[in-house]
Design an enzyme around this catalytic site. Structure first.
Site, PDB file in Angstrom:
ATOM      1  CE1 TYR A 107      -4.223  -1.474   0.473  1.00  0.00           C
ATOM      2  CE2 TYR A 107      -2.651  -3.315   1.148  1.00  0.00           C
ATOM      3  CZ  TYR A 107      -4.336  -2.690   1.225  1.00  0.00           C
ATOM      4  OH  TYR A 107      -5.650  -3.440   1.765  1.00  0.00           O
ATOM      5  CE1 TYR A 146      -1.776  -6.434   4.384  1.00  0.00           C
ATOM      6  CE2 TYR A 146      -2.514  -6.284   2.650  1.00  0.00           C
ATOM      7  CZ  TYR A 146      -2.733  -5.746   3.975  1.00  0.00           C
ATOM      8  OH  TYR A 146      -4.413  -5.333   4.552  1.00  0.00           O
ATOM      9  NE  ARG A 156      -7.506  -9.541   5.505  1.00  0.00           N
ATOM     10  CZ  ARG A 156      -7.884  -9.029   4.718  1.00  0.00           C
ATOM     11  NH1 ARG A 156      -7.790  -7.678   4.594  1.00  0.00           N
ATOM     12  NH2 ARG A 156      -9.289  -8.630   3.829  1.00  0.00           N
ATOM     13  CG  HIS A 159      -7.986  -7.463   0.434  1.00  0.00           C
ATOM     14  ND1 HIS A 159      -6.908  -7.540   1.003  1.00  0.00           N
ATOM     15  CD2 HIS A 159      -8.023  -5.575   0.564  1.00  0.00           C
ATOM     16  CE1 HIS A 159      -6.490  -6.684   1.603  1.00  0.00           C
ATOM     17  NE2 HIS A 159      -7.476  -5.528   1.604  1.00  0.00           N
ATOM     18  CG  HIS A 161     -10.138  -1.764   1.626  1.00  0.00           C
ATOM     19  ND1 HIS A 161     -10.062  -1.696   2.950  1.00  0.00           N
ATOM     20  CD2 HIS A 161      -8.951  -2.424   1.260  1.00  0.00           C
ATOM     21  CE1 HIS A 161      -9.168  -2.482   3.099  1.00  0.00           C
ATOM     22  NE2 HIS A 161      -8.069  -2.541   2.335  1.00  0.00           N
TER      23      HIS A 161
END
Lengths: 235, 198
Positions: A107, A146, A156, A159, A161
Site C-alpha cells: 500500500y 500481503y 491477507r 482484495h 476496499h
C-alpha cells in the site's frame, strides 16, 4: 416516486459481528453493549449526496491516475458490477470509492512497512459514480497479497476496499472485494468473520464477457445495499 | 416484492483507508470529497468546532479510526432530496476525518451548529465510526450540552437508558478560538458510548 419512510434493517445474519476473536484487533474495539434500536428519522432518511461532479476524469482508472512515467506493473483488470438493493432495484448516481495495494502487495500508505516495492506509477485510490442502472466500472491492476501481524504467517488475500453511500445515511457500506479461487480466503479472519452463508457475496466472479481482448481481465462484483421500504418498519 | 438479494457484508475499513477516503488530510495526492471542514468562514449560523478522541477498551486513543458526521444546517434543513424544505446549496452537511494526523489522535470538525429540524428532535449530529479492528461501522449521535430543554424532549435520547445518555452529549467549552464541543467516543468500558441499530 414517494419518499422512503424507512430502510430494511441491517441484516445481522449477513454482516460480521463487532467482536470476532480470531481477528485480534476486534476484542478491544467493538462495542460490547447491545445496540439501542433507532427508528429512522429525517436525519437517517437523508444522507450525503455526491454525484458526477465529484469525479475527476482519471478517477476511475487506477492504471492512469497515479502514473508518473509509465504504466503500473501487474495484471491489468476491469472491475465492474451493479449496485442494487435487496429487491434488485438499481442504486443510480451513488459514489463508489476504492483503494487497494499495488501488484506487489504494498500500500502507498505511510504506515505500511511491508518489504515489497512501491510502484512509482500506481497510487491505488480511485472513485466513480454509478450510472442510471446502478453500474460502476474501474480499471486497475490486480492487488497482491500481503502479510499482516494478526497471527504467525498471516496473509491477507488479494482484495480491493470499497466504500459506498447509497441513497441515505442508513445505506452506508464499507466492504472488501475478493478474487475467486484465492487459497488465502480459507485462512483470513477478516473474510471468515462474515457469516458463512454470506461469504460468497464478497467474492468477485471472473467474466470473459467483461474481459477486453488483448488488454485486461474482467471481474464482476455486484453490491447489495439496504433497500427503501414503502411503509414504516414495525418495531 | 421478495427480497431476493442478500446484503453485501460489511468489512473493516482497515489501517490504510487514508489515501482512499481522507487523502488530502493525510497528504496524499488525490482530491478528497469531504474533510473536517464543513462550513466556510461566512457560513450561515453559529460556527462551532467539534473535537474528540476514540478510545479502545484499554483506554488508548485510537490512531486509525475514521469518523463521519452528517448534519442539518443552522436552520435544521438537510441537503438531500428527502428533506421537503429544499436543500441549502452552501452547506452539504457531511464531514469525514481520520484520527491519524493529530498528535493527540483527535478528530476535529469545523462546522455550524445544526438547527432543530422541527420534528420534535433536539439539534443533533449523526456520527458514524469506522476503524481497523471493526468489521462493521457503528452509528451514534452527538447532542449538545447547552440544549438541555430540547434534549429532555428528544425521542431518540429518551429511548436510551437514562444512565447512558451522557455518552451522547457533547460538552460545550468556550475557548480563545471560539466554541468547542468535546465529544469523546468510548468503544467499551464503563463509559461505553451508546451505539444504535439504525
Amino acid at each position: 416516486m414517494t419518499d422512503p419512510t424507512g430502510y430494511t434493517p441491517r441484516d445481522w445474519g449477513s454482516h460480521p459481528p463487532y467482536i470476532y476473536a480470531d481477528y485480534k484487533s476486534t476484542p478491544l474495539r467493538g462495542p460490547t453493549r447491545p445496540l439501542v434500536p433507532l427508528k429512522a428519522t429525517l436525519s437517517e432518511l437523508t444522507g450525503p449526496v455526491y454525484g458526477h461532479e465529484t469525479i475527476g476524469k482519471l478517477d476511475a482508472d487506477l492504471t492512469k491516475n497515479g502514473a508518473k512515467n509509465g504504466e503500473p506493473l501487474g495484471e491489468r483488470i476491469i472491475v465492474t458490477g451493479r449496485v442494487m438493493d435487496e429487491r434488485g432495484r438499481p442504486v443510480p448516481n451513488t459514489l463508489v470509492e476504492v483503494w487497494q495495494a499495488n501488484a506487489a502487495g504494498r500500500y502507498i500508505h505511510k504506515v505500511d512497512q511491508h518489504d515489497a516495492p512501491l510502484d512509482p506509477n500506481f497510487f491505488g485510490g480511485g472513485r466513480c459514480v454509478t450510472d442510471s442502472e446502478g453500474r460502476y466500472r474501474f480499471y486497475t491492476v490486480k492487488p497482491g497479497a500481503y502479510p499482516w501481524g494478526n497471527h504467525p504467517n498471516a496473509w491477507r488475500p488479494n482484495h480491493i476496499h470499497f466504500s459506498l453511500f447509497g441513497p441515505s445515511y442508513l445505506t452506508r457500506l464499507v466492504t472488501q472485494m475478493y478474487f475467486p479461487g484465492d487459497p488465502l480466503l480459507a485462512l483470513d479472519p477478516i473474510f471468515l468473520g462474515t457469516p458463512e452463508k454470506a461469504r460468497d457475496r464478497l467474492i468477485s466472479k471472473f467474466s470473459i464477457d467483461v474481459t477486453e481482448p488483448e488488454f485486461a481481465l474482467g471481474y464482476v462484483f455486484d453490491i447489495v445495499l439496504r433497500g427503501a421500504t414503502a411503509t414504516p418498519m414495525e418495531s | 416484492m421478495a427480497e431476493n438479494f442478500g446484503q453485501t457484508p460489511s468489512q473493516t475499513v482497515g489501517p490504510y483507508f487514508a489515501y482512499g477516503l481522507t487523502p488530502e488530510q493525510y497528504g496524499y495526492p488525490l482530491k478528497e470529497i469531504a474533510s473536517g471542514r464543513l462550513a466556510s468562514e461566512d457560513a450561515e449560523g453559529q460556527r462551532i468546532r467539534i473535537e474528540g478522541k476514540v478510545y479502545d477498551g484499554a483506554g488508548a486513543a485510537i490512531s486509525d479510526a475514521m469518523i463521519e458526521i452528517w448534519q442539518a444546517d443552522a436552520k435544521g434543513r438537510y441537503a438531500h432530496p428527502a428533506d421537503p424544505r429544499g436543500s441549502n446549496a452552501d452547506f452539504r452537511g457531511f464531514g469525514r476525518f481520520g484520527t491519524g494526523t493529530d498528535p493527540d489522535n483527535r478528530f476535529i470538525f469545523d462546522t455550524v451548529k445544526p438547527g432543530a429540524s422541527g420534528d420534535g428532535q433536539a439539534p443533533h449530529i449523526n456520527v458514524t465510526v469506522f476503524m481497523r479492528g471493526m468489521l462493521v461501522h457503528a452509528f451514534t449521535r452527538l447532542y449538545f450540552s447547552d440544549e438541555a430543554a430540547a434534549n429532555a424532549e428528544d425521542p431518540v435520547l429518551s429511548s436510551v437508558p437514562a444512565d447512558r445518555r451522557d455518552t451522547l452529549i457533547a460538552q460545550r467549552q468556550e475557548g480563545p478560538g471560539g466554541v468547542v464541543y468535546r465529544f469523546d467516543i468510548h468503544m467499551q468500558g464503563d463509559a461505553e458510548t451508546v451505539f444504535f441499530d439504525a
